[in-house]
Design a protein around this motif. Structure first.
Motif, PDB file in Angstrom:
ATOM      1  N   VAL A   1       0.854  -1.199   0.000  1.00  0.00           N
ATOM      2  CA  VAL A   1       0.000   0.000   0.000  1.00  0.00           C
ATOM      3  C   VAL A   1       0.883   1.240   0.000  1.00  0.00           C
ATOM      4  O   VAL A   1       1.777   1.373   0.823  1.00  0.00           O
ATOM      5  N   SER A   2       0.638   2.151  -0.941  1.00  0.00           N
ATOM      6  CA  SER A   2       1.554   3.285  -1.048  1.00  0.00           C
ATOM      7  C   SER A   2       1.129   4.485  -0.214  1.00  0.00           C
ATOM      8  O   SER A   2       1.971   5.267   0.199  1.00  0.00           O
ATOM      9  N   LEU A   3      -0.172   4.642   0.036  1.00  0.00           N
ATOM     10  CA  LEU A   3      -0.614   5.871   0.719  1.00  0.00           C
ATOM     11  C   LEU A   3      -1.897   5.607   1.497  1.00  0.00           C
ATOM     12  O   LEU A   3      -2.788   4.905   1.002  1.00  0.00           O
ATOM     13  N   VAL A   4      -1.978   6.209   2.686  1.00  0.00           N
ATOM     14  CA  VAL A   4      -3.253   6.181   3.394  1.00  0.00           C
ATOM     15  C   VAL A   4      -3.622   7.613   3.780  1.00  0.00           C
ATOM     16  O   VAL A   4      -2.773   8.372   4.264  1.00  0.00           O
ATOM     17  N   VAL A   5      -4.860   7.999   3.477  1.00  0.00           N
ATOM     18  CA  VAL A   5      -5.393   9.268   3.977  1.00  0.00           C
ATOM     19  C   VAL A   5      -6.161   8.899   5.234  1.00  0.00           C
ATOM     20  O   VAL A   5      -7.214   8.248   5.169  1.00  0.00           O
ATOM     21  N   ASP A   6      -5.588   9.267   6.377  1.00  0.00           N
ATOM     22  CA  ASP A   6      -6.037   8.701   7.652  1.00  0.00           C
ATOM     23  C   ASP A   6      -6.746   9.751   8.516  1.00  0.00           C
ATOM     24  O   ASP A   6      -6.663  10.943   8.252  1.00  0.00           O
ATOM     25  N   ARG A   7      -7.418   9.253   9.532  1.00  0.00           N
ATOM     26  CA  ARG A   7      -8.097  10.088  10.532  1.00  0.00           C
ATOM     27  C   ARG A   7      -9.080  11.069   9.861  1.00  0.00           C
ATOM     28  O   ARG A   7      -9.107  12.263  10.140  1.00  0.00           O
ATOM     29  N   ILE A   8      -9.884  10.525   8.941  1.00  0.00           N
ATOM     30  CA  ILE A   8     -10.918  11.326   8.280  1.00  0.00           C
ATOM     31  C   ILE A   8     -12.133  11.360   9.209  1.00  0.00           C
ATOM     32  O   ILE A   8     -12.660  10.312   9.593  1.00  0.00           O
ATOM     33  N   GLY A   9     -12.583  12.554   9.572  1.00  0.00           N
ATOM     34  CA  GLY A   9     -13.733  12.660  10.467  1.00  0.00           C
ATOM     35  C   GLY A   9     -15.011  12.226   9.777  1.00  0.00           C
ATOM     36  O   GLY A   9     -15.809  11.452  10.312  1.00  0.00           O
ATOM     37  N   LEU A  10     -15.208  12.723   8.546  1.00  0.00           N
ATOM     38  CA  LEU A  10     -16.409  12.402   7.760  1.00  0.00           C
ATOM     39  C   LEU A  10     -15.957  12.120   6.335  1.00  0.00           C
ATOM     40  O   LEU A  10     -15.417  13.016   5.674  1.00  0.00           O
ATOM     41  N   LEU A  11     -16.176  10.897   5.888  1.00  0.00           N
ATOM     42  CA  LEU A  11     -15.765  10.506   4.531  1.00  0.00           C
ATOM     43  C   LEU A  11     -16.998  10.288   3.672  1.00  0.00           C
ATOM     44  O   LEU A  11     -17.890   9.505   4.027  1.00  0.00           O
ATOM     45  N   VAL A  12     -17.038  10.975   2.532  1.00  0.00           N
ATOM     46  CA  VAL A  12     -18.092  10.740   1.534  1.00  0.00           C
ATOM     47  C   VAL A  12     -17.502   9.845   0.456  1.00  0.00           C
ATOM     48  O   VAL A  12     -16.501  10.211  -0.167  1.00  0.00           O
ATOM     49  N   THR A  13     -18.108   8.664   0.239  1.00  0.00           N
ATOM     50  CA  THR A  13     -17.601   7.768  -0.813  1.00  0.00           C
ATOM     51  C   THR A  13     -18.494   7.759  -2.048  1.00  0.00           C
ATOM     52  O   THR A  13     -18.085   7.307  -3.111  1.00  0.00           O
ATOM     53  N   ASN A  14     -19.737   8.230  -1.914  1.00  0.00           N
ATOM     54  CA  ASN A  14     -20.761   8.094  -2.975  1.00  0.00           C
ATOM     55  C   ASN A  14     -21.019   6.632  -3.312  1.00  0.00           C
ATOM     56  O   ASN A  14     -21.501   6.334  -4.410  1.00  0.00           O
ATOM     57  N   ASP A  15     -20.691   5.745  -2.406  1.00  0.00           N
ATOM     58  CA  ASP A  15     -20.921   4.320  -2.639  1.00  0.00           C
ATOM     59  C   ASP A  15     -21.758   3.784  -1.478  1.00  0.00           C
ATOM     60  O   ASP A  15     -21.241   3.550  -0.380  1.00  0.00           O
ATOM     61  N   PRO A  16     -23.059   3.619  -1.704  1.00  0.00           N
ATOM     62  CA  PRO A  16     -23.964   3.200  -0.615  1.00  0.00           C
ATOM     63  C   PRO A  16     -23.620   1.826  -0.051  1.00  0.00           C
ATOM     64  O   PRO A  16     -24.082   1.486   1.034  1.00  0.00           O
ATOM     65  N   THR A  17     -22.789   1.034  -0.755  1.00  0.00           N
ATOM     66  CA  THR A  17     -22.404  -0.274  -0.196  1.00  0.00           C
ATOM     67  C   THR A  17     -21.289  -0.123   0.838  1.00  0.00           C
ATOM     68  O   THR A  17     -20.985  -1.049   1.575  1.00  0.00           O
ATOM     69  N   ILE A  18     -20.694   1.069   0.898  1.00  0.00           N
ATOM     70  CA  ILE A  18     -19.560   1.284   1.808  1.00  0.00           C
ATOM     71  C   ILE A  18     -19.973   2.040   3.063  1.00  0.00           C
ATOM     72  O   ILE A  18     -19.387   1.881   4.134  1.00  0.00           O
ATOM     73  N   GLY A  19     -20.986   2.902   2.942  1.00  0.00           N
ATOM     74  CA  GLY A  19     -21.374   3.727   4.078  1.00  0.00           C
ATOM     75  C   GLY A  19     -22.851   4.079   4.023  1.00  0.00           C
ATOM     76  O   GLY A  19     -23.614   3.508   3.235  1.00  0.00           O
ATOM     77  N   ASP A  20     -23.240   5.058   4.836  1.00  0.00           N
ATOM     78  CA  ASP A  20     -24.664   5.385   4.990  1.00  0.00           C
ATOM     79  C   ASP A  20     -25.197   6.249   3.846  1.00  0.00           C
ATOM     80  O   ASP A  20     -24.532   7.186   3.402  1.00  0.00           O
ATOM     81  N   GLY A  21     -26.446   5.956   3.475  1.00  0.00           N
ATOM     82  CA  GLY A  21     -27.194   6.815   2.548  1.00  0.00           C
ATOM     83  C   GLY A  21     -26.606   6.821   1.155  1.00  0.00           C
ATOM     84  O   GLY A  21     -25.613   6.135   0.874  1.00  0.00           O
ATOM     85  N   PRO A  22     -27.204   7.634   0.253  1.00  0.00           N
ATOM     86  CA  PRO A  22     -26.715   7.707  -1.129  1.00  0.00           C
ATOM     87  C   PRO A  22     -25.275   8.209  -1.211  1.00  0.00           C
ATOM     88  O   PRO A  22     -24.556   7.904  -2.159  1.00  0.00           O
ATOM     89  N   LEU A  23     -24.843   8.981  -0.194  1.00  0.00           N
ATOM     90  CA  LEU A  23     -23.471   9.491  -0.208  1.00  0.00           C
ATOM     91  C   LEU A  23     -22.462   8.481   0.342  1.00  0.00           C
ATOM     92  O   LEU A  23     -21.262   8.736   0.325  1.00  0.00           O
ATOM     93  N   GLY A  24     -22.945   7.356   0.852  1.00  0.00           N
ATOM     94  CA  GLY A  24     -22.032   6.341   1.387  1.00  0.00           C
ATOM     95  C   GLY A  24     -21.090   6.928   2.423  1.00  0.00           C
ATOM     96  O   GLY A  24     -19.873   6.775   2.330  1.00  0.00           O
TER      97      GLY A  24
END
Ligand code: NIG
Length: 387
Positions: A1-24
């Protein structure tokens, strides 16, 4: 793994399979990146990587996908803008001022100017964009502007049908024939899309249909400038021709909305244009409620919308087009991707391009709540930090 963006308070993935709601949406998360792509969405503080970016509890969103720009041009139309603010109307004819300046500019000048605007867009969080020609209006100058556009994106669009150039004054049909037989074949190798400006003072529906069909016959996808300065046939034509996007959509009647809702054509709103030309704002609420797909783009160009600020577009979309902040964020990310028929950008699912923005804010709502404040702390394009 080359990079991690860590300690994100609120992450929007736009992938409902990964997180809550349409914004995932995920809280206390990390985006794990290998090379140019996202390989995992993890809990904060759980991943070791070669490099680490500490988001420090801030909000991270997918990079903005700007599906409508005219970045390659020379010259300045600040005086025209000032006159407009003093009461003069916006008219398609102003485009010719930029055509003169663009034809007179060298390749190096055009590349420098477009690079400066691309850097500005990256600082505004734009990670993928479309670029139109349309200020050359000869076979040579249109191909030249598209070649320069290709420095920045594969989503280049041939817009030879932007306005009738002075050499063809009063002979719009002859220009369309020349465009189809001479300009389009020269431009097509450098373009993915074909577009036309369907408007009083530019091209009528039959002329636009001929241009888009000729482009489609050469393998280009269709898009259309539609219903910008008044109600017209543009939106219906975009749907008829299977265009990926109908852009502007400032004046929509019930039939237009029904046609969009029953099609794959994305309604792309350009609210900074309505702002800069003192047009009324469209009612995006009705379009979304009818079930149509929507996008928001900057339309960065010297005449009607000289901005790269997607945050301004989002603020206008929420305040004046009646979108929610969630809808506006989706429209500027996954909506833009859909308008360009791309699945690799506009979301942060596994396999997506690692295009993301760290906001100097705890939530994307601040893009509206704090209008005019530059909230983009960092932009990553394909896993590389740009701004
Ligand atoms: O999308 N509407 C046509 N083209 C641009 C404006 C171009 C100009 O005024 O230079 C637009 O608004």
């Amino acid at each position: 793994v080359s990079l991690v963006v860590d300690r994100i308070g609120l992450l929007v993935t736009n992938d409902p399979t990964i997180g809550d709601g349409p914004l995932g949406v995920r809280r206390d998360a990390a985006v794990v990146i290998d090379g140019e792509h996202v390989v995992e969405i993890a809990d904060a503080g759980t991943i070791a990587a070669d490099e680490r970016i500490d988001a420090d509890g801030r909000c991270v969103i997918p990079g903005f996908v700007d599906s409508h720009t005219h970045l390659v041009f020379a010259g300045d139309r600040g005086d025209e803008f000032a006159a407009r603010m003093a009461g003069a109307p916006y008219a398609a004819g102003g485009i010719r001022t930029t055509v003169d300046a663009t034809r007179a500019a060298s390749d190096d000048e055009l590349i420098d100017l477009a690079s400066m605007r691309r850097r500005e867009a990256a600082r505004a969080g734009i990670t993928a964009l479309e670029i139109k020609s349309g200020y050359g209006l000869t076979a040579h100058d249109e191909a030249r502007c598209l070649r320069i556009g290709r420095w920045f994106t594969n989503d280049t669009t041939f817009l030879g049908a932007h306005v009738v150039p002075p050499e063809f004054d009063g002979r719009a049909d002859d220009y369309v024939t020349h465009l189809r037989d001479v300009m389009l074949p020269a431009a097509a190798p450098h373009a993915r899309w074909v577009d036309a400006f369907c408007e009083r003072g530019a091209f009528d529906a039959d002329q636009c249909r001929a241009v888009i069909r000729a482009g489609q016959a050469l393998g280009l996808g269709g898009r259309l400038h539609a219903n910008q300065l008044g109600h017209g046939p543009g939106v219906a034509l975009a749907v008829e021709l299977g265009c990926a996007s109908a852009d502007h959509c400032t004046y929509l009647d019930d039939d237009d909305i029904a046609a969009l809702a029953g099609s794959d054509t994305v309604a792309t709103f350009l609210p900074a244009t309505d702002f800069s030309t003192r047009q009324p704002y469209p009612d995006a609420r009705r379009v979304i409620d009818a079930g149509a797909s929507v996008a928001i783009a900057t339309n960065c160009n010297p005449g009607s919308s000289y901005t790269t600020s997607m945050s301004l577009c989002i603020a206008l979309a929420v305040r004046d087009l009646r979108m929610t902040p969630d809808e506006a964020l989706l429209a500027t990310t996954s909506g833009g991707a859909r308008a360009l028929r791309r699945t690799d950008v506009g979301h942060l699912g596994v396999g997506a391009r690692a295009d993301l923005v760290v906001l100097d804010a705890p939530s994307y709502t601040h893009l509206v709540y704090r209008p005019g404040v530059p909230l983009v702390a960092m932009t990553l394009v394909g896993g590389l930090a740009l701004a």
